[in-house]
Write a protein that holds these residues in place. Structure first.
Motif, PDB file in Angstrom:
ATOM      1  N   ASN A 162       0.848  -1.189   0.000  1.00 28.53           N
ATOM      2  CA  ASN A 162       0.000   0.000   0.000  1.00 28.53           C
ATOM      3  C   ASN A 162       0.881   1.235   0.000  1.00 28.53           C
ATOM      4  O   ASN A 162       1.905   1.281   0.690  1.00 28.53           O
ATOM      5  N   ARG A 205      -0.034   4.103   1.264  1.00 28.66           N
ATOM      6  CA  ARG A 205      -0.285   4.886   2.464  1.00 28.66           C
ATOM      7  C   ARG A 205      -1.066   4.043   3.477  1.00 28.66           C
ATOM      8  O   ARG A 205      -1.480   2.918   3.172  1.00 28.66           O
ATOM      9  N   ASN A 241      -4.203   2.775   5.780  1.00 26.08           N
ATOM     10  CA  ASN A 241      -5.585   2.564   5.379  1.00 26.08           C
ATOM     11  C   ASN A 241      -6.439   2.087   6.537  1.00 26.08           C
ATOM     12  O   ASN A 241      -5.939   1.591   7.544  1.00 26.08           O
ATOM     13  N   PRO A 250      -8.310   4.378   2.063  1.00 26.03           N
ATOM     14  CA  PRO A 250      -7.208   5.141   2.662  1.00 26.03           C
ATOM     15  C   PRO A 250      -7.692   6.031   3.806  1.00 26.03           C
ATOM     16  O   PRO A 250      -8.779   6.612   3.748  1.00 26.03           O
ATOM     17  N   SER A 266       4.008   4.239   3.414  1.00 31.47           N
ATOM     18  CA  SER A 266       3.682   2.999   2.702  1.00 31.47           C
ATOM     19  C   SER A 266       3.872   1.808   3.632  1.00 31.47           C
ATOM     20  O   SER A 266       4.549   1.898   4.656  1.00 31.47           O
ATOM     21  N   ASN A 320      -4.869   6.000  -2.442  1.00 32.10           N
ATOM     22  CA  ASN A 320      -3.971   4.887  -2.140  1.00 32.10           C
ATOM     23  C   ASN A 320      -3.808   4.005  -3.372  1.00 32.10           C
ATOM     24  O   ASN A 320      -4.763   3.726  -4.096  1.00 32.10           O
ATOM     25  N   ARG A 374      -2.566   0.193  -4.398  1.00 36.23           N
ATOM     26  CA  ARG A 374      -2.400  -1.098  -3.735  1.00 36.23           C
ATOM     27  C   ARG A 374      -2.057  -2.167  -4.778  1.00 36.23           C
ATOM     28  O   ARG A 374      -2.688  -2.241  -5.846  1.00 36.23           O
TER      29      ARG A 374
END
Length: 418
Positions: A40, A42, A44, A56, A72, A407, A409
């Protein structure tokens, strides 16, 4: 070591003998070993360290203007390795009997690597009707879900829950009627964390449905014909947020018995078409307080009694729709799109309780490719999720001004199925 091997052989042999002595029973064992590697961009909203991924988190700026949620993260898991058994038993009167028990190693919350019951039910089937008693998919999840590698199976756009229930189905030619009474076990409603009047700290707990003495109710109808399933359903839930209220006056706290209830009515429509290696599926849900199904929402406080602290509530409404398209057999690409919008409450509220109540809108787009051969699946999936968080809200808790958070992923998955 030889003693342990001998003991294992005896146990397995004894188990086989037990099964062979059960006349009229047929057992089909199945399972999978699953590995998931994810990344990821950021932080979440999630459970199990990112395995059950939602959306996110909003920006959280430090004194230097740096986003504390802008980090991340990545990990590798085997927790969705699964074991199950399907059982066909002797008739009970005129009813055919069957049962299912299925477990995995996901645990619960942040407790990993423990057995967790996924399905545990028995089913009685007659010529046109069937009665299921036990835990299986929530009726709002139903028979239609997106085909994606993400373990959330489309949540929060797709209601996701397995729940204890009593479900009756009647089928006649192309039509199927489903009616169910549903309770809660692993997927729970959100409610107040404190009995203090006016406080809106939240928690997920089984107490809210237990104290209501009322299960959830679902009624739906499906049409099935040559690869097509289309239908709709209505869901009603009624929970009790609190039975006691604490009121503080002149530094003296008094506890009052209160009678509180929040009731929500939700509706869903779904369609799925499978033909010549094509899959096209979609579902749309108008939800009110469906926090027990891994989605966004909750309820607002409309009034607080100045003497007893008793609170009145109104549900928050959300609209969620997803579309899924896949084609192929051995090599199978797929696309998934989900859109969710918070519609606020129908009345003015003082404050709100729930999950994702700061969201105004949510969008996810996913592309994946899987390679499928007998007993094996390998796949890669990229997902982009854009969340609109409210900067300003009207009196009914609907966002009027917002900013976006995004975000990226990536999921890599390998499954050995047996």
């Amino acid at each position: 070591m030889k003693k342990y091997c001998l003991l294992l052989a005896v146990l397995l042999g004894g188990t086989a003998n037990v099964f062979s002595q059960k006349k009229g029973f047929d057992y089909n064992f199945y399972g999978q070993v699953r590995t998931d590697l994810f990344y990821n961009s950021r932080s979440n909203s999630e459970t199990v360290d990112g395995l059950f991924y939602m959306y996110p988190l909003d920006k959280n700026l430090d004194p230097n203007g740096e986003d504390l949620n802008g980090n991340s993260n990545s990990d590798f898991y085997t927790l969705y390795t699964r074991l199950g058994v399907d059982i066909n038993g002797p008739k009970l009167g005129k009813a055919r009997t069957s049962a299912k028990v299925e477990v995995d190693f996901r645990g619960s919350g942040t407790t990993y690597s423990l057995f967790r019951v996924r399905h545990a039910y028995f089913n009685l089937a007659w010529k046109k009707s069937a009665l299921l008693v036990g835990q299986t998919w929530h009726p709002l999840y139903g028979d239609i879900s997106p085909e994606i590698l993400n373990l959330n199976m489309g949540a929060p756009y797709q209601p996701f829950s397995r729940a204890p229930q009593i479900r009756y189905r009647y089928s006649d030619r192309h039509f199927q009627l489903t009616a169910a009474a549903v309770w809660q076990s692993q997927y729970l409603s959100v409610g107040p964390k404190s009995n203090k009047a006016g406080e809106t700290g939240t928690q997920k707990s089984q107490e809210f449905i237990k104290k209501s003495c009322m299960p959830e109710w679902y009624v739906g109808m499906d049409y099935k014909h040559t690869g097509l399933i289309a239908g709709a359903g209505v869901h009603v839930s009624s929970i009790t947020p609190r039975v006691n209220s604490e009121v503080t006056d002149d530094n003296v706290t008094t506890t009052y018995k209160v009678d509180e209830r929040i009731t929500g009515v939700s509706a869903e429509a779904h369609v799925k078409y499978v033909r010549h290696n094509w899959l096209v599926a979609a579902k749309s849900v108008l939800g009110t307080n469906l926090t027990q199904t891994s989605t966004v929402g909750g309820y607002g406080i409309t009034h607080i009694d100045p003497v007893t602290g008793k609170q009145a509530y109104t549900p928050l409404r959300t609209s969620a729709t997803w579309v899924n398209v896949a084609y192929g057999k051995k090599w199978r690409p797929a696309l998934f799109f989900g859109y969710l919008k918070s519609l606020g409450a129908s009345k003015e509220v003082i404050d709100v309780l729930g999950t994702g109540t700061g969201l105004g809108q949510l969008f996810t787009g996913t592309a994946e490719l899987t390679y499928n051969v007998p007993h094996w699946k390998f796949g890669a999936e990229y997902s982009l999720c854009n969340a609109w968080y409210g900067d300003e809200f009207d009196a009914k808790a609907k966002a009027t001004e917002s900013h976006t958070v995004m975000n990226h992923r990536l999921v890599l998955t390998a499954l050995f199925q047996f």
